[in-house]
Design an enzyme around this catalytic site. Sequence first.
Site, mmCIF file in Angstrom:
data_model
loop_
_atom_site.group_PDB
_atom_site.id
_atom_site.type_symbol
_atom_site.label_atom_id
_atom_site.label_comp_id
_atom_site.label_asym_id
_atom_site.label_seq_id
_atom_site.Cartn_x
_atom_site.Cartn_y
_atom_site.Cartn_z
ATOM 1 N N GLU A 201 0.837 -1.211 0.000
ATOM 2 C CA GLU A 201 0.000 0.000 0.000
ATOM 3 C C GLU A 201 0.870 1.259 0.000
ATOM 4 O O GLU A 201 0.572 2.228 -0.689
ATOM 5 C CB GLU A 201 -0.948 -0.038 1.199
ATOM 6 C CG GLU A 201 -2.023 -1.116 1.093
ATOM 7 C CD GLU A 201 -2.795 -1.301 2.377
ATOM 8 O OE1 GLU A 201 -4.006 -1.005 2.375
ATOM 9 O OE2 GLU A 201 -2.175 -1.705 3.389
ATOM 10 N N GLU B 18 -3.936 -9.455 3.711
ATOM 11 C CA GLU B 18 -4.617 -9.153 4.977
ATOM 12 C C GLU B 18 -5.789 -10.101 5.263
ATOM 13 O O GLU B 18 -6.067 -10.419 6.420
ATOM 14 C CB GLU B 18 -5.128 -7.707 4.955
ATOM 15 C CG GLU B 18 -4.046 -6.650 5.116
ATOM 16 C CD GLU B 18 -3.396 -6.260 3.804
ATOM 17 O OE1 GLU B 18 -2.694 -5.234 3.786
ATOM 18 O OE2 GLU B 18 -3.555 -6.975 2.806
HETATM 19 N N1 T1G Z 1 4.508 -8.260 11.488
HETATM 20 C C1 T1G Z 1 5.229 -8.757 12.520
HETATM 21 N N2 T1G Z 1 6.060 -9.854 12.429
HETATM 22 C C2 T1G Z 1 6.136 -10.439 11.240
HETATM 23 C C3 T1G Z 1 5.403 -9.985 10.114
HETATM 24 C C4 T1G Z 1 4.567 -8.828 10.273
HETATM 25 N N3 T1G Z 1 3.857 -8.322 9.257
HETATM 26 N N4 T1G Z 1 5.690 -10.802 9.076
HETATM 27 C C5 T1G Z 1 6.567 -11.716 9.521
HETATM 28 N N5 T1G Z 1 6.836 -11.509 10.813
HETATM 29 C C6 T1G Z 1 7.770 -12.275 11.651
HETATM 30 C C7 T1G Z 1 7.343 -13.735 11.843
HETATM 31 O O1 T1G Z 1 6.471 -13.877 12.923
HETATM 32 C C8 T1G Z 1 8.675 -14.414 12.094
HETATM 33 O O2 T1G Z 1 9.018 -14.182 13.439
HETATM 34 C C9 T1G Z 1 9.636 -13.624 11.211
HETATM 35 O O3 T1G Z 1 8.994 -12.371 10.961
HETATM 36 C C10 T1G Z 1 9.914 -14.295 9.899
HETATM 37 O O4 T1G Z 1 8.690 -14.599 9.275
HETATM 38 C C11 T1G Z 1 -2.470 -1.819 7.106
HETATM 39 C C12 T1G Z 1 -3.201 -4.295 8.137
HETATM 40 C C13 T1G Z 1 6.900 -11.978 4.754
HETATM 41 C C14 T1G Z 1 6.257 -13.915 3.417
HETATM 42 O O5 T1G Z 1 0.371 -10.610 6.241
HETATM 43 O O6 T1G Z 1 3.611 -13.672 5.075
HETATM 44 O O7 T1G Z 1 -0.194 -4.784 6.523
HETATM 45 O O8 T1G Z 1 9.069 -16.505 14.249
HETATM 46 O O9 T1G Z 1 9.006 -17.087 9.341
HETATM 47 O O10 T1G Z 1 8.790 -17.702 5.753
HETATM 48 O O11 T1G Z 1 -3.219 -3.029 5.289
HETATM 49 O O12 T1G Z 1 6.380 -13.682 7.085
HETATM 50 O O13 T1G Z 1 11.152 -15.395 13.534
HETATM 51 O O14 T1G Z 1 9.987 -14.633 15.620
HETATM 52 O O15 T1G Z 1 7.072 -16.046 8.063
HETATM 53 O O16 T1G Z 1 10.446 -15.950 5.030
HETATM 54 C C15 T1G Z 1 0.186 -7.898 6.061
HETATM 55 C C16 T1G Z 1 2.991 -11.604 6.851
HETATM 56 C C17 T1G Z 1 0.168 -7.458 7.481
HETATM 57 C C18 T1G Z 1 2.672 -10.733 5.696
HETATM 58 C C19 T1G Z 1 8.174 -14.044 5.016
HETATM 59 N N6 T1G Z 1 1.374 -8.691 5.819
HETATM 60 N N7 T1G Z 1 4.268 -12.241 6.719
HETATM 61 O O17 T1G Z 1 7.999 -15.414 5.152
HETATM 62 O O18 T1G Z 1 9.444 -15.778 7.252
HETATM 63 S S1 T1G Z 1 -1.324 -6.619 7.850
HETATM 64 C C20 T1G Z 1 1.369 -9.998 5.946
HETATM 65 C C21 T1G Z 1 4.467 -13.258 5.845
HETATM 66 C C22 T1G Z 1 -1.190 -5.125 7.040
HETATM 67 C C23 T1G Z 1 -2.254 -3.041 6.285
HETATM 68 C C24 T1G Z 1 -2.416 -4.304 7.004
HETATM 69 C C25 T1G Z 1 5.811 -13.915 5.862
HETATM 70 C C26 T1G Z 1 6.771 -13.406 4.755
HETATM 71 P P1 T1G Z 1 9.850 -15.226 14.238
HETATM 72 P P2 T1G Z 1 8.486 -15.981 8.491
HETATM 73 P P3 T1G Z 1 9.232 -16.300 5.748
#
Ligand code: T1G
Length: 689
Positions: free
Chosen positions: A108, A128
């Site tokens: 975004e 999301e």
């Molecule tokens: N926030 C906080 N921690 C996160 C995170 C996030 N968005 N994404 C990953 N982590 C942490 C995860 O818990 C792990 O922690 C470490 O990073 C590595 O992740 C306003 C409301 C990016 C594809 O939904 O899909 O934006 O276990 O093991 O396999 O509209 O992480 O090491 O302590 O998954 O390489 C939208 C979520 C948020 C993406 C990487 N974004 N993340 O995958 O690593 S809502 C998402 C993923 C939002 C807005 C809205 C995947 C990844 P730890 P991982 P990976």
Amino acid sequence: MGNINASVDLRRDDGIAVVTVDNPPVNALKHEVRAGLVEGLRQARDDDAVKAVVIACAGRTFFAGADITEFGKPPQAPGLHDVIATIEAMQKPVVAALHGTALGGGFELALACHYRVAVAGARVGLPEVKLGLLPGAGGTQRLPRPIGPEKALKMIVTGEPIGAAAALADGIIDEIVEGELTTAAIAFARRVVAEERPLKLVRDREGKLSAEGFADAAETLTRRLRGRDAPAACVEAVRNAIILPFEEGLKREAELFRKLVAGDQSKAQRHIFFAEREAAKVPDMPEAAKPRPVTSGAVIGAGTMGGGIAMCFANAGIPVTIVETGRDLLQKGLDRVAANYRTTVSRGGLGADEMERRMGLITGVTELEAVASADVVIEAVFEEMGIKQRVFADLDRLARANALLATNTSTLDVDEIARATARPQEVLGMHFFSPANVMRLLEIVRGAETSFDALATAVALGRRLGKVPVTVGVCYGFVGNRMLARRSVETERLLLEGALPHEIDAAVVAFGFPMGPCAMMDLAGLDVGWRIRQGRGERALIEDALYQAGHYGQKTGKGYFRYDAGSRTPVPDAEVEAIILEGSARIGLNRRPIGEEEIVERMTLPMINEGARILEEGIATRPGDIDVIWVSGYGWPVWRGGPMYYADRLGLAHLCDRLTYYADRSRDVTLRPAPLLQRLAAEGRGFAS
Ligand code: T1G
């Protein structure tokens, strides 16, 4: 360490300001990052020497979204909207430099920039909805503008990212760059300045905002997402992009977001997000334990499971050899794999070239010696101890010294299988779920002798195969099937006491499962259930009677339900009802009407109770592991967070009362609340504590 704050750095490169964010591991847009971005942009705005700005991220990815750990906490300014407003107000071109996965709020933010460049491997998406949310920083209003509402809705309701090439074709990104990304982005920014290109904002693009096809697309995309709040909110928000002025649509999006983020469904889905990541961690795994490289695999058995497992390897780009006892069986297995791929190609889920490439990674042989070069061997032969032990004795002779030896058994004792070798430390269970190339769950069964290296190798391989690996201990049925057995016992009882298959399944489907227990057994095959019970000396009055009446399930067109030729739709069957009534009469039970609430309680509470025993015994490490197993392997609705999470929502004291009630009424002591459950309830705590 940046010069704006710990996460954000600003430097100038001959008139181009470069704002670089470094917040490992995925550059989540936490408060400090947002504050640093706003400050960096302000400084660039107010510096006359700066002609353009590049926003880039260090590490493995561009912003992967808002910081999910901040949800539910008091919001801290500046919010993401403030960052985006700052970007859109800039009177100098702002270029986003994308790599890795630009997701959610990260995408975004990029859509708010004037230009976007990306490396070829980058992916962009709005996932999301997988967190029970909708894009809350303008994604539902900005994305439909360059690509049209229908395409935008697909990305938003599925939550699936697209690659850079597709994003370029859709006009979402302006260029795919070669070489070092930030350098290329700076060069791109220079060209924008030199060519005096316009400060075009995505929000101002109206051309593609047509309602044509939107309603049908919405219906198709949300049809299978029953019970969830987020998909419907996504549809409403994207529709607003068509019918409302931009600012109005934005305001409505924020209202929908606030409602969802505070809702139970999103809390449950965020629990599962973090529980999946926790589940891959083995608490007592020493730092020194490292996964061994896996460059090739072998699968023993070309049956349904063996073929599906081989497809997982090919899908991950790992060459794999399937070993079968005879040519005919082997060819049958390879034909089934090819047919599966053809189905995916016909549905547009895979290109024909890519299918060829993957089939090319699968080799079929009938000589077991072929396992000698494999880094990992997964046995997927008939579920019978003697056969499996013979296979492992052979593998012990033929497989490479430090090859990982895994069994795909779904119930049998992994230690007993390991004892058929002289290297039990290399043996563990890798329990895939059918269809193995589709189901995300992988139960990794840790044997008494399994080494940490072997375990680390299996967990890393599981993630590479696109699975959710959960490490469990050895017991009959491990975690998932052991709990499922409790549900099967209750299904039998409910049928004998007064319910009918369609009533039980309707209640379970209404709860949120994709399928009820009776239809699920028809899919698995009542003959399979019969053989397992025979092997364990167990009886199931109704299901045994159905088996003896030739009701094997879908494979014979009749099981708990009847199936018309070529159809998988379960139809209530009078013959089955007669068998059930006869069963009740035979044990002298007066049948009674049983309501949906009682059915749901008995389909969930005994399982949860068994889950508590599994935690007590250390077969599962965390309650969250059990939740992940049920959500990614057994169809538990993700928006209810899994059985143990659900139990905490119900309250453990209430659970104890209900279980005690059912235990007293059925005189089944195994329904008495497990000690862990009683203790937590007495202490007013939950499984999560
Ligand atoms: N926030 C906080 N921690 C996160 C995170 C996030 N968005 N994404 C990953 N982590 C942490 C995860 O818990 C792990 O922690 C470490 O990073 C590595 O992740 C306003 C409301 C990016 C594809 O939904 O899909 O934006 O276990 O093991 O396999 O509209 O992480 O090491 O302590 O998954 O390489 C939208 C979520 C948020 C993406 C990487 N974004 N993340 O995958 O690593 S809502 C998402 C993923 C939002 C807005 C809205 C995947 C990844 P730890 P991982 P990976």
